[in-house]
Design an enzyme around this catalytic site. Structure first.
Site, PDB file in Angstrom:
ATOM      1  CB  THR A 131      -0.983  -0.104   1.181  1.00  0.00           C
ATOM      2  OG1 THR A 131      -1.353   1.204   1.503  1.00  0.00           O
ATOM      3  CG2 THR A 131      -0.119  -0.225   2.586  1.00  0.00           C
ATOM      4  CD  GLU A 133      -2.001   5.382   4.428  1.00  0.00           C
ATOM      5  OE1 GLU A 133      -1.728   5.240   5.747  1.00  0.00           O
ATOM      6  OE2 GLU A 133      -2.555   6.007   4.012  1.00  0.00           O
ATOM      7  CE1 TYR A 155      -3.946  -1.721   5.764  1.00  0.00           C
ATOM      8  CE2 TYR A 155      -2.946   0.528   4.986  1.00  0.00           C
ATOM      9  CZ  TYR A 155      -3.412  -0.854   4.832  1.00  0.00           C
ATOM     10  OH  TYR A 155      -3.877  -1.225   3.631  1.00  0.00           O
ATOM     11  CE  LYS A 159      -2.292  -4.188   4.118  1.00  0.00           C
ATOM     12  NZ  LYS A 159      -2.446  -5.462   3.069  1.00  0.00           N
TER      13      LYS A 159
END
Ligand code: NAP
Ligand code: F7E
Length: 356
Positions: A131, A133, A155, A159
């Protein structure tokens, strides 16, 4: 005929990917969690026939339960495994950080180990849903495969583990394991607590006469928003390459949350007039003066990601991938889909939860 196993098949991307692979004549299997209420509404909508005929097969399992993953992977022995399952909400990850680490981080490891322990390391190609992110507090703009990571949420940190364990299994065991570093992608199947869907649904309800105020957090956040259907096509292309590798999929365009609101309400003929600042900012219907948007600080994140903008040139050059659907079209389509759904719900007095 190739066999694919999709974790997260009940989510936005999982449902679109299942549709895409079924159309390519794959035998598709999905990993699903047992839920007390139906959680296959997306699949029912776009893969209903295949679900009913048994062409699309669902297996119970959970990313935090290694035994279930070993069993399902051993049973399906997939040619391609797409790991799309995750606790995917950034704000929620601050509330459930340990669970998020377990599912989103160690979950990827459990799948890679299950492939190995079932003797499938040279057969099963692995795709990890990484991601944008990961870039978090960005150190350069736009962000490419070479940009250093600086995650800003549990999160993002979880990840990060998923990303590196995928790279590690590729290097250690020669597995065909790749990361897709995907920037935000949206559409009518997006979960309702992500900002785009929250806005499209509010605009649809406004158009149908339900005038409740839309409470949002940071209107200045900027994202590189694409259409999920373009992105599942990219996932498949990544897995088809002769060599495994990591790719950014993005549009290369950036828009703010405020712009998304403007366009969504524009799609129903309402011009939003903004006034005030920070937590006192208000969006009104320019014609009637009614308040449409207010700020609720509970939607602010303890650490925010202010801007994400991807550089998708590697995907274009190596995969021939580019996004097709443009931002204004995406926003309008989401609002129209929500209007159709709201009309259906009203007309038939349906149970909202089942049909969203
Ligand atoms: P989503 O709609 O939230 O779907 C997540 C899926 O994961 C659902 O099927 C969910 O099942 C499943 N899941 C959650 N925890 C699980 C667990 N412990 N065991 C098994 N399944 C579990 O997410 P999405 O938008 O489709 O995103 C797909 C993947 O791409 C996610 O990994 C996400 O983090 C990543 N990603 C998304 C974007 C984006 O913009 N959409 C961008 C980059 C990366 P239930 O239906 O039972 O909840
Ligand atoms: O927030 C701001 C919020 O929750 C986007 C996931 O798919 O994409 C997604 O993560 C922005 C943020 O998505 C509200 O602060 C303002 O800056 O829609 P979102 P996300 O956090 O970008 C990435 C790539 C993933 O990997 C994730 O899985 O919008 N924002 N007001 C709001 N966000 C929400 N949810 N709700 C608001 O009211």
């Amino acid at each position: 005929m190739k066999t694919a196993l999709i974790t997260g098949i009940t989510g936005q991307d999982g449902a679109w990917l299942a549709r895409y692979l079924l159309d390519l004549q794959y035998e598709v299997h999905g990993l699903v969690r047992r839920a007390s209420s139906p959680n296959i509404h997306r699949l029912s909508r776009i893969c209903g026939d295949e679900l009913n005929s048994g062409q699309l097969r669902l297996n119970y399992g959970d990313l935090i339960d290694a035994g279930s993953l070993n069993r399902v992977i051993g049973h399906v022995a997939p040619d391609e495994l797409y790991n799309l399952a995750a606790q995917s909400h950034v704000l929620v990850s601050f509330e459930t950080p340990e669970y998020t680490a377990n599912a989103d981080g160690v979950g990827a490891l459990r799948l890679l180990e299950a492939i190995r322990q079932n003797g499938l390391a040279s057969k099963t190609r692995f795709y990890q849903a990484s991601t944008s992110e990961l870039y978090g507090k960005v150190v350069e703009t736009p962000q490419s495969e070479r940009t250093p990571f600086y995650p800003r949420s549990p999160y993002g940190v979880a990840k990060l583990y998923g990303y590196w364990i995928t790279v590690n299994y590729r290097e250690a065991y020669g597995m065909h394991a790749s990361n897709g570093i995907l920037f935000n992608h949206e559409g009518e199947l997006r979960g309702e607590i992500f900002v785009t869907r929250k806005i499209s649904k509010a605009a649809a309800r406004w158009a149908l006469g339900e005038r409740s105020i839309l409470f949002l957090g940071n209107l200045d956040a900027k994202r590189d928003w694409g259409d999920a259907r373009d992105y599942v096509r990219g996932m498949h292309l990544i897995v088809q390459q002769a060599e495994p590798d990591d790719y950014v999929l993005a549009t290369g365009e950036v828009h703010s949350v405020r712009e998304f609101v403007d366009l969504a309400f524009d799609a129903i003929g309402v011009k939003i007039e903004w006034s005030g600042s920070a937590t006192n900012e208000i969006g009104r219907d320019a014609l009637s003066g009614e308040i449409v948007v207010k700020i609720d600080p509970s939607f602010f994140r303890p650490t925010e990601v202010d801007l994400l903008l991807g550089d998708p040139r590697k995907a274009l050059n190596r995969l021939g991938w580019r996004h097709e659907r443009q931002f204004p079209e995406l926003v309008k389509d989401m609002v129209m889909a929500d209007m159709a759904r709201q009309k259906l719900i009203k007309a038939n007095n349906l149970n909202l939860e089942i049909f969203i």
